[in-house]
Design a protein around this motif. Structure first.
Motif: not given
Length: 122
Positions: A86-106
């Motif tokens: 979470r502190t790295a720049t650049p970085r890639l997250t895994g795929i996740f799903k938040l309530p009331d939101a589509p599946r995503m990654f960052a």
């Protein structure tokens, strides 16, 4: 007739570095001069402006990429070995799903800009 689209405008501390980073993600140069750069990957287009003083750790710049197949994009970009810390720049997250939101990654680029990659299918 082309589909409606929107293009993101993000900062770049150094166009050469930005172009190299996004080139690894499959984006190719569509336009570049000293004050503007456009990179394109199929229908996805990101525009960059010079901002040598942007602080990658404090950047609030972001854009949303909406894709029909986020799984393929994530699998491709995961091969680049970007950290997920979470502190790295650049970085890639895994795929996740938040309530009331589509599946995503960052994806956070080298200048601290956040790309939210959202699943068009929900």
């Amino acid at each position: 007739m082309p589909a409606d689209r929107i293009t993101a405008n993000l900062p770049s501390r150094d166009f050469d570095r930005t172009e190299a980073f996004y080139g690894r993600l499959g984006f190719l140069r569509a336009f570049r001069n000293e004050g503007w750069m456009i990179l394109r990957r199929g229908p996805l287009e990101i525009e960059f402006f010079p901002h040598p003083q942007v602080d990658p750790l404090g950047s609030w710049f972001s854009a949303c990429l909406r894709l029909d197949d986020i799984d393929s994009a994530h699998a491709e970009w995961a091969t680049l070995g970007l950290p997920s810390d979470r502190t790295a720049t650049p970085r890639l997250t895994g795929i996740f799903k938040l309530p009331d939101a589509p599946r995503m990654f960052a994806l956070v680029d080298e200048d601290g800009s956040l790309l939210r990659v959202l699943d068009n299918g929900g």
